[in-house]
Design a protein around this motif. Structure first.
Motif, mmCIF file in Angstrom:
data_model
loop_
_atom_site.group_PDB
_atom_site.id
_atom_site.type_symbol
_atom_site.label_atom_id
_atom_site.label_comp_id
_atom_site.label_asym_id
_atom_site.label_seq_id
_atom_site.Cartn_x
_atom_site.Cartn_y
_atom_site.Cartn_z
ATOM 1 N N MET A 22 18.575 22.392 -21.830
ATOM 2 C CA MET A 22 19.596 22.821 -20.861
ATOM 3 C C MET A 22 19.425 22.088 -19.534
ATOM 4 N N GLY A 23 18.169 21.880 -19.115
ATOM 5 C CA GLY A 23 17.918 21.130 -17.881
ATOM 6 C C GLY A 23 18.409 19.696 -17.992
ATOM 7 N N GLY A 24 18.205 19.100 -19.152
ATOM 8 C CA GLY A 24 18.708 17.747 -19.373
ATOM 9 C C GLY A 24 20.219 17.688 -19.332
ATOM 10 N N ALA A 25 20.865 18.676 -19.935
ATOM 11 C CA ALA A 25 22.333 18.726 -19.918
ATOM 12 C C ALA A 25 22.852 18.916 -18.495
ATOM 13 N N LEU A 26 22.211 19.799 -17.742
ATOM 14 C CA LEU A 26 22.624 20.000 -16.349
ATOM 15 C C LEU A 26 22.409 18.734 -15.530
ATOM 16 N N SER A 27 21.337 18.009 -15.801
ATOM 17 C CA SER A 27 21.076 16.751 -15.102
ATOM 18 C C SER A 27 22.170 15.735 -15.396
ATOM 19 N N MET A 28 22.619 15.698 -16.647
ATOM 20 C CA MET A 28 23.690 14.787 -17.019
ATOM 21 C C MET A 28 24.976 15.124 -16.253
ATOM 22 N N PHE A 29 25.315 16.406 -16.192
ATOM 23 C CA PHE A 29 26.533 16.798 -15.488
ATOM 24 C C PHE A 29 26.414 16.550 -13.988
ATOM 25 N N ALA A 30 25.230 16.763 -13.424
ATOM 26 C CA ALA A 30 25.030 16.469 -12.001
ATOM 27 C C ALA A 30 25.206 14.981 -11.737
ATOM 28 N N THR A 31 24.725 14.153 -12.660
ATOM 29 C CA THR A 31 24.877 12.705 -12.531
ATOM 30 C C THR A 31 26.343 12.306 -12.616
ATOM 31 N N LEU A 32 27.073 12.909 -13.535
ATOM 32 C CA LEU A 32 28.509 12.600 -13.653
ATOM 33 C C LEU A 32 29.263 13.012 -12.389
ATOM 34 N N LEU A 33 28.932 14.155 -11.824
ATOM 35 C CA LEU A 33 29.572 14.591 -10.574
ATOM 36 C C LEU A 33 29.270 13.606 -9.445
ATOM 37 N N ALA A 34 28.030 13.127 -9.394
ATOM 38 C CA ALA A 34 27.656 12.173 -8.353
ATOM 39 C C ALA A 34 28.400 10.853 -8.529
ATOM 40 N N ARG A 35 28.530 10.397 -9.764
ATOM 41 C CA ARG A 35 29.233 9.132 -10.014
ATOM 42 C C ARG A 35 30.704 9.206 -9.635
ATOM 43 N N GLN A 36 31.274 10.394 -9.727
ATOM 44 C CA GLN A 36 32.675 10.584 -9.338
ATOM 45 C C GLN A 36 32.821 10.814 -7.831
ATOM 46 N N GLY A 37 31.697 10.879 -7.128
ATOM 47 C CA GLY A 37 31.719 11.075 -5.683
ATOM 48 C C GLY A 37 31.990 12.512 -5.271
ATOM 49 N N ILE A 38 31.816 13.451 -6.180
ATOM 50 C CA ILE A 38 32.103 14.857 -5.899
ATOM 51 C C ILE A 38 30.960 15.497 -5.126
ATOM 52 N N VAL A 39 29.734 15.279 -5.589
ATOM 53 C CA VAL A 39 28.554 15.844 -4.931
ATOM 54 C C VAL A 39 27.349 14.993 -5.331
ATOM 55 N N GLU A 40 26.397 14.837 -4.417
ATOM 56 C CA GLU A 40 25.190 14.067 -4.739
ATOM 57 C C GLU A 40 24.280 14.873 -5.662
#
Length: 86
Positions: A22-40
């Motif tokens: 689950m931590g890995g999945a959350l890390s992936m989604f956090a990375t995708l949000l950062a790449r879209q410029g939504i949140v670091e």
């Protein structure tokens, strides 16, 4: 994410592989949000860490799981910062 999970995993009564997944999945989604410029990614880690501390006041085990996830995302954020520096 580093190949060495945080020591907190050893103290969790829950299934450590599930917590790591689950931590890995959350890390992936956090990375995708950062790449879209939504949140670091680092901000996601910090906010989840704050939520973990607040949650641990009511349920320590749940707070520990959230804290592990925050640490995993923080690790990813640090790796992203190092990669950006080259």
């Amino acid at each position: 994410m580093s190949s060495n999970p945080p020591r907190e995993f050893d103290r969790l009564p829950q299934d450590a592989p599930l917590v790591r997944a689950m931590g890995g999945a959350l890390s992936m989604f956090a990375t995708l949000l950062a790449r879209q410029g939504i949140v670091e990614t680092g901000e996601v880690a910090n906010l989840l860490g704050i939520y973990a501390v607040a949650t641990s006041e009511v349920d320590n085990e749940e707070g520990m799981i959230l804290g592990c996830w925050a640490a995993m995302i923080r690790d990813v954020a640090e790796q992203q910062r190092k990669a950006a520096r080259g």
